[in-house]
Design a protein around this motif. Structure first.
Motif, short mmCIF file in Angstrom:
data_model
loop_
_atom_site.label_atom_id
_atom_site.label_comp_id
_atom_site.label_asym_id
_atom_site.label_seq_id
_atom_site.Cartn_x
_atom_site.Cartn_y
_atom_site.Cartn_z
N TYR A 125 0.83 -1.21 0.00
CA TYR A 125 0.00 0.00 0.00
C TYR A 125 0.86 1.26 0.00
CZ TYR A 125 -3.78 -3.21 0.93
OH TYR A 125 -4.68 -4.23 0.83
N ASP A 126 2.13 1.07 -0.33
CA ASP A 126 3.06 2.19 -0.39
C ASP A 126 3.14 2.96 0.94
OD1 ASP A 126 4.99 3.60 -1.77
OD2 ASP A 126 3.60 5.19 -2.34
N HIS A 153 16.99 0.30 1.46
CA HIS A 153 17.09 1.06 0.21
C HIS A 153 15.77 1.70 -0.18
CE1 HIS A 153 15.58 -2.90 -0.73
NE2 HIS A 153 15.20 -2.47 -1.91
N LEU A 154 14.68 1.36 0.52
CA LEU A 154 13.37 1.90 0.17
C LEU A 154 13.03 3.16 0.97
CD1 LEU A 154 11.40 -1.47 -0.04
CD2 LEU A 154 12.35 -0.11 -1.92
N GLY A 155 13.90 3.50 1.91
CA GLY A 155 13.70 4.75 2.65
C GLY A 155 12.56 4.72 3.65
N LEU A 156 12.23 3.54 4.16
CA LEU A 156 11.14 3.46 5.15
C LEU A 156 11.57 4.12 6.46
CD1 LEU A 156 10.00 -0.24 4.66
CD2 LEU A 156 9.24 1.81 3.47
N LYS A 157 10.58 4.68 7.16
CA LYS A 157 10.84 5.25 8.49
C LYS A 157 9.89 4.59 9.48
CE LYS A 157 13.84 8.53 7.43
NZ LYS A 157 15.21 8.51 7.90
N TYR A 158 10.39 4.43 10.69
CA TYR A 158 9.63 3.73 11.71
C TYR A 158 9.44 4.62 12.94
CZ TYR A 158 11.25 -0.16 8.86
OH TYR A 158 11.52 -0.99 7.79
N ILE A 159 8.26 4.50 13.53
CA ILE A 159 8.00 5.16 14.83
C ILE A 159 7.80 4.04 15.86
CG2 ILE A 159 6.49 6.69 16.14
CD1 ILE A 159 5.88 8.20 13.63
N PRO A 160 8.82 3.78 16.68
CA PRO A 160 8.67 2.73 17.68
C PRO A 160 7.78 3.20 18.82
CG PRO A 160 10.82 3.76 17.86
CD PRO A 160 10.15 4.40 16.68
N LEU A 161 6.83 2.35 19.17
CA LEU A 161 5.93 2.64 20.30
C LEU A 161 5.74 1.35 21.08
CD1 LEU A 161 3.38 4.72 18.25
CD2 LEU A 161 4.60 5.61 20.22
N GLY A 162 5.61 1.50 22.37
CA GLY A 162 5.46 0.32 23.22
C GLY A 162 6.72 0.10 24.02
N GLY A 163 6.70 0.55 25.27
CA GLY A 163 7.84 0.32 26.15
C GLY A 163 8.93 1.38 26.07
N LEU A 164 8.69 2.47 25.30
CA LEU A 164 9.71 3.52 25.28
C LEU A 164 9.57 4.39 26.52
CD1 LEU A 164 9.78 2.57 22.28
CD2 LEU A 164 10.79 4.80 21.83
N THR A 165 10.69 4.96 26.93
CA THR A 165 10.72 5.82 28.12
C THR A 165 11.74 6.93 27.88
OG1 THR A 165 12.56 4.67 29.15
CG2 THR A 165 10.35 3.81 29.64
N ILE A 166 11.81 7.82 28.85
CA ILE A 166 12.81 8.89 28.78
C ILE A 166 14.22 8.29 28.75
CG2 ILE A 166 12.94 9.20 31.31
CD1 ILE A 166 12.94 12.08 28.77
N SER A 167 14.39 7.09 29.32
CA SER A 167 15.74 6.50 29.41
C SER A 167 16.21 5.82 28.13
CB SER A 167 15.79 5.45 30.52
OG SER A 167 15.21 5.95 31.68
N ASN A 168 15.28 5.30 27.32
CA ASN A 168 15.76 4.60 26.11
C ASN A 168 15.47 5.37 24.82
OD1 ASN A 168 13.03 4.13 25.71
ND2 ASN A 168 13.09 1.95 26.21
#
Ligand code: 3PG
Length: 220
Positions: A125-126, A153-168
């Motif tokens: 779905y691009d 090589h496709l230039g994908l970007k990721y937004i990690p969510l789940g378990g992130l904190t100020i420390s990591n």
């Protein structure tokens, strides 16, 4: 705004506060508290009945906030998000029916991915901006690096969510494939319920300080 403009705003905000709102009247104060700390993007999760009303109120009263909806699980919800003025939507998973509904309606949409097969379905779905969920329990940054490598090589970007904190969060921000980070730690549900606006501003500010220090450290 079209999808690329919205995603540009989202990735430039870079820090996304994930909100679970129990009372719609808390929506504007929490959005203002976040904005006061420098956080300019939110994901309001559709896990409480107040979410869409909260979105409407924020869109009316806090124009500086980029307001999206999370936990979008059905095509019907895509329509509800648009009617309530949602600027973008995300989901925990990669559901083709939901993505198709979002694309047909022109709603900027970042599906959730957790495996190479999810990524490839999203590519059908691009989709170029993807929510990596649940980031930490799945293996965190090391795992993301491994699954992202074949598609670099496709230039994908990721937004990690789940378990992130100020420390990591800084570790993630150093990674070139990261389009942003976020989580509920910035404005925890209990703090929202308790009206702890100053605390939320402080927490938002701390996240923005980390974001800015990573930006400054990045090679030009
Ligand atoms: C989300 O919906 O994006 C996640 O539930 C956020 O995860 P967190 O609560 O661990 O930040």
């Amino acid at each position: 705004m079209n999808e690329s403009q919205v995603f540009e705003r989202l990735t430039s905000a870079c820090v996304v506060a994930v909100l679970v709102i129990d009372r719609a009247e808390d929506a504007v104060p929490v959005a203002e508290a976040l904005l006061a700390g420098g956080v300019t993007a939110i994901e309001l999760t559709l896990r409480t009945p107040a979410a869409l009303d909260a979105l409407r109120q924020i869109r009316r009263a806090v124009p500086g906030m980029l307001a999206g909806i999370g936990t979008v699980l059905t095509p019907d919800q895509v329509k509800q998000v648009i009617d309530a003025g949602g600027e973008f939507a995300v989901a925990p998973g990669m559901n083709p029916r939901v993505v198709e509904a979002a694309l047909a309606a022109g709603l900027p949409f970042a599906p959730g991915i957790c495996t190479p097969s999810d990524i490839e379905r999203a590519l059908e779905y691009d989709r170029r901006l993807l929510k990596f969920f649940p980031a930490e329990p799945s293996g965190g940054l090391a795992y993301l690096r491994a699954i992202a490598a074949p598609y670099a090589h496709l230039g994908l970007k990721y937004i990690p969510l789940g378990g992130l904190t100020i420390s990591n969060m800084a570790d993630y921000l150093r990674e070139p494939v990261i389009g942003g980070i976020g989580g509920s730690w910035i404005a925890p549900r209990d703090d929202i319920r308790a009206g702890e606006w100053a605390r939320i501003t402080e927490s938002a500010h701390r996240a923005i300080v980390v974001r800015n220090s990573q930006r400054e450290a990045r090679p030009a």
